[in-house]
Design a protein around this motif. Structure first.
Motif, PDB file in Angstrom:
ATOM      1  N   SER A 174      33.343  34.155  -3.004  1.00 50.13           N
ATOM      2  CA  SER A 174      34.423  34.221  -1.768  1.00 50.13           C
ATOM      3  C   SER A 174      35.424  33.285  -1.661  1.00 50.13           C
ATOM      4  CB  SER A 174      33.700  33.870  -1.081  1.00 50.13           C
ATOM      5  OG  SER A 174      32.905  32.315  -0.611  1.00 50.13           O
ATOM      6  N   LEU A 175      35.253  32.030  -2.837  1.00 51.91           N
ATOM      7  CA  LEU A 175      36.898  31.180  -2.489  1.00 51.91           C
ATOM      8  C   LEU A 175      37.956  31.787  -3.702  1.00 51.91           C
ATOM      9  CD1 LEU A 175      35.531  28.014  -2.161  1.00 51.91           C
ATOM     10  CD2 LEU A 175      36.553  29.275  -0.361  1.00 51.91           C
ATOM     11  N   GLN A 176      36.560  32.425  -4.903  1.00 50.98           N
ATOM     12  CA  GLN A 176      37.886  32.956  -6.281  1.00 50.98           C
ATOM     13  C   GLN A 176      38.389  34.018  -5.114  1.00 50.98           C
ATOM     14  OE1 GLN A 176      36.718  35.640  -7.595  1.00 50.98           O
ATOM     15  NE2 GLN A 176      38.620  35.633  -8.747  1.00 50.98           N
ATOM     16  N   MET A 177      37.585  34.955  -4.736  1.00 52.12           N
ATOM     17  CA  MET A 177      38.810  36.832  -4.485  1.00 52.12           C
ATOM     18  C   MET A 177      39.594  35.493  -3.658  1.00 52.12           C
ATOM     19  SD  MET A 177      35.213  38.260  -3.800  1.00 52.12           S
ATOM     20  CE  MET A 177      35.827  39.879  -3.439  1.00 52.12           C
ATOM     21  N   LEU A 178      39.271  34.713  -2.633  1.00 50.87           N
ATOM     22  CA  LEU A 178      40.698  34.702  -1.745  1.00 50.87           C
ATOM     23  C   LEU A 178      42.154  33.949  -2.351  1.00 50.87           C
ATOM     24  CD1 LEU A 178      38.785  32.824   1.534  1.00 50.87           C
ATOM     25  CD2 LEU A 178      39.353  35.542   1.169  1.00 50.87           C
ATOM     26  N   VAL A 179      41.663  33.047  -3.444  1.00 50.54           N
ATOM     27  CA  VAL A 179      42.829  33.066  -4.239  1.00 50.54           C
ATOM     28  C   VAL A 179      43.393  33.500  -4.815  1.00 50.54           C
ATOM     29  CG1 VAL A 179      43.387  30.731  -6.344  1.00 50.54           C
ATOM     30  CG2 VAL A 179      41.541  30.319  -4.396  1.00 50.54           C
ATOM     31  N   GLU A 180      42.427  34.520  -5.522  1.00 48.71           N
ATOM     32  CA  GLU A 180      42.573  35.522  -6.414  1.00 48.71           C
ATOM     33  C   GLU A 180      43.859  36.465  -6.078  1.00 48.71           C
ATOM     34  OE1 GLU A 180      43.531  38.056  -9.810  1.00 48.71           O
ATOM     35  OE2 GLU A 180      42.811  36.351  -9.464  1.00 48.71           O
ATOM     36  N   ASN A 181      43.331  36.585  -4.354  1.00 49.50           N
ATOM     37  CA  ASN A 181      44.510  37.709  -3.136  1.00 49.50           C
ATOM     38  C   ASN A 181      45.601  37.171  -3.382  1.00 49.50           C
ATOM     39  OD1 ASN A 181      42.555  40.062  -3.377  1.00 49.50           O
ATOM     40  ND2 ASN A 181      41.575  38.936  -1.456  1.00 49.50           N
ATOM     41  N   ALA A 182      45.916  35.638  -3.210  1.00 54.03           N
ATOM     42  CA  ALA A 182      47.036  34.773  -2.757  1.00 54.03           C
ATOM     43  C   ALA A 182      48.117  35.119  -3.773  1.00 54.03           C
ATOM     44  CB  ALA A 182      46.766  33.476  -2.518  1.00 54.03           C
ATOM     45  N   VAL A 183      47.059  34.762  -4.993  1.00 52.40           N
ATOM     46  CA  VAL A 183      47.634  34.903  -6.175  1.00 52.40           C
ATOM     47  C   VAL A 183      48.870  36.088  -6.991  1.00 52.40           C
ATOM     48  CG1 VAL A 183      47.946  34.227  -8.931  1.00 52.40           C
ATOM     49  CG2 VAL A 183      46.993  33.016  -7.896  1.00 52.40           C
ATOM     50  N   LYS A 184      47.389  36.684  -6.506  1.00 53.78           N
ATOM     51  CA  LYS A 184      48.279  38.828  -6.530  1.00 53.78           C
ATOM     52  C   LYS A 184      49.096  38.997  -6.488  1.00 53.78           C
ATOM     53  CE  LYS A 184      44.460  41.002  -7.390  1.00 53.78           C
ATOM     54  NZ  LYS A 184      43.303  42.262  -6.489  1.00 53.78           N
ATOM     55  N   HIS A 185      49.271  39.078  -4.756  1.00 55.46           N
ATOM     56  CA  HIS A 185      50.313  39.808  -3.432  1.00 55.46           C
ATOM     57  C   HIS A 185      51.164  38.947  -3.251  1.00 55.46           C
ATOM     58  CE1 HIS A 185      47.476  42.681  -3.166  1.00 55.46           C
ATOM     59  NE2 HIS A 185      46.690  41.879  -3.120  1.00 55.46           N
TER      60      HIS A 185
END
Length: 338
Positions: free
Chosen positions: A244-255
């Protein structure tokens, strides 16, 4: 209803109740009373069950207790009222003469009520079992979607291309750094592939995985990406949904825009020992070709809800975006079972 009333009347005839007890009420009248009471009990239980459904009583046995207790009271008073009126006009005005007919009616009414409540318990139990099975299947589907989404984030061509590009640039420049990059890269994949084996995972283990994931991102973006992890040991002993933390970090980096002159600050914080927050400064891309569908956040929310936890708390201001997820502190061994 007619069959049940008729069956009960025939049963009364077969046990020779009228021969053993001096019941003077005519048999057709008793048969009619049996039918009326059966219909009344049947419909009364149906209406009562509909009413209890609107109350949204979560406990199965509490609902059954309420239903059975209320039906017994209703059946008792309805039988006494109907039997008393009938006895008054067909037997005599002396209430002593009504005792046996009323006992017979009460015995019949309680038997019919018990039968209908038993059927209702079986029906409700079957209904709840189907609902539980459906929830399990939905959770399996949601969990699979979340795991698939995490894998997609990792193995999509952009992710592979970017990390292989970083690796190819590192190899001629720094052999040791390239070996470390490959090691961290393998740790990320190993964790993601093993995460489906557990429903929840210790936060400490998730943070170890995040450090490897952040290593890849830092190697790629260098000073354009700044990470801060502030999680004390008390928080690290709690549990969260895997990846879950990875998905949240990924969203931050992606957008968000990431650059040396405009660095993206990502923080992972445990502020109250009950939740963990992923927060970043907001600098959205003007033309985001990877517009978020919200699938990742929605899947995490539903997985937490299935575990009996509140979902995500998303906050956005003009310059900051944060997502807070609850920490789970299981007290039952079943939480640890794969």
């Amino acid at each position: 209803m007619i069959l049940l009333g008729g069956y009960s009347f025939m049963n009364t005839l077969l046990v020779e109740s009228f021969e053993h007890y001096p019941i003077v009420t005519p048999k057709p009248v008793i048969f009619l009373l049996f039918l009326i009471l059966t219909i009344a009990i049947w419909e009364g239980n149906r209406l009562l069950d509909n009413f209890l459904s609107t109350m949204e009583i979560k406990s199965f046995w509490k609902r059954i207790s309420y239903s059975f207790g209320a039906s017994i009271l209703a059946v008792f008073f309805a039988t006494m009222l109907l039997g008393g009126i009938t006895s008054y006009y067909t037997i005599s005005h002396n209430w002593v003469d009504w005792i046996l007919p009323l006992k017979l009616l009460l015995m019949f009414s309680f038997r019919v009520n018990l039968f209908l409540n038993t059927i209702n318990v079986i029906f409700l139990y079957h209904q709840q079992l189907e609902k539980s099975n459906q929830e399990v299947e939905n959770y399996k589907r949601i969990s699979s979607q979340a795991q698939l989404q995490a894998l997609k984030n990792q193995v999509n061509p952009h992710f592979l291309f970017n990390n292989l590009s970083v690796l190819s640039a590192l190899i001629p420049m720094d052999a040791n750094a390239s070996v470390e990059f490959v090691r961290q890269f393998s740790r990320v994949y190993r964790y993601v592939l093993k995460s489906p084996e557990k429903e929840i995972i210790e936060l400490k283990e998730e943070l170890n995985f995040i450090e490897s994931y952040l290593y890849l991102l830092k190697t790629r973006f260098e000073s354009g990406l700044i990470f801060t992890i502030n999680v004390d040991k008390n928080c690290q002993s709690a549990f969260i949904v895997p990846v879950s933390l990875q998905m949240l970090v990924e969203n931050a980096v992606k957008h968000n825009v990431i650059g040396k002159n405009k660095p993206l600050h990502v923080e992972i914080l445990c502020l109250d020992n009950e939740t963990i927050t992923v927060r970043n400064n907001l600098q959205l891309k003007l033309a985001d070709d990877q517009e978020s569908t919200g699938l990742g956040l929605n899947n995490i929310t539903k997985r937490y809800e299935f575990l009996g936890q509140h979902g995500l708390e998303v906050k956005q201001t003009t310059d900051q975006f944060s997502v807070t997820i609850p920490l789970i502190r299981p007290t039952h061994a079943s939480f640890f079972e794969p």
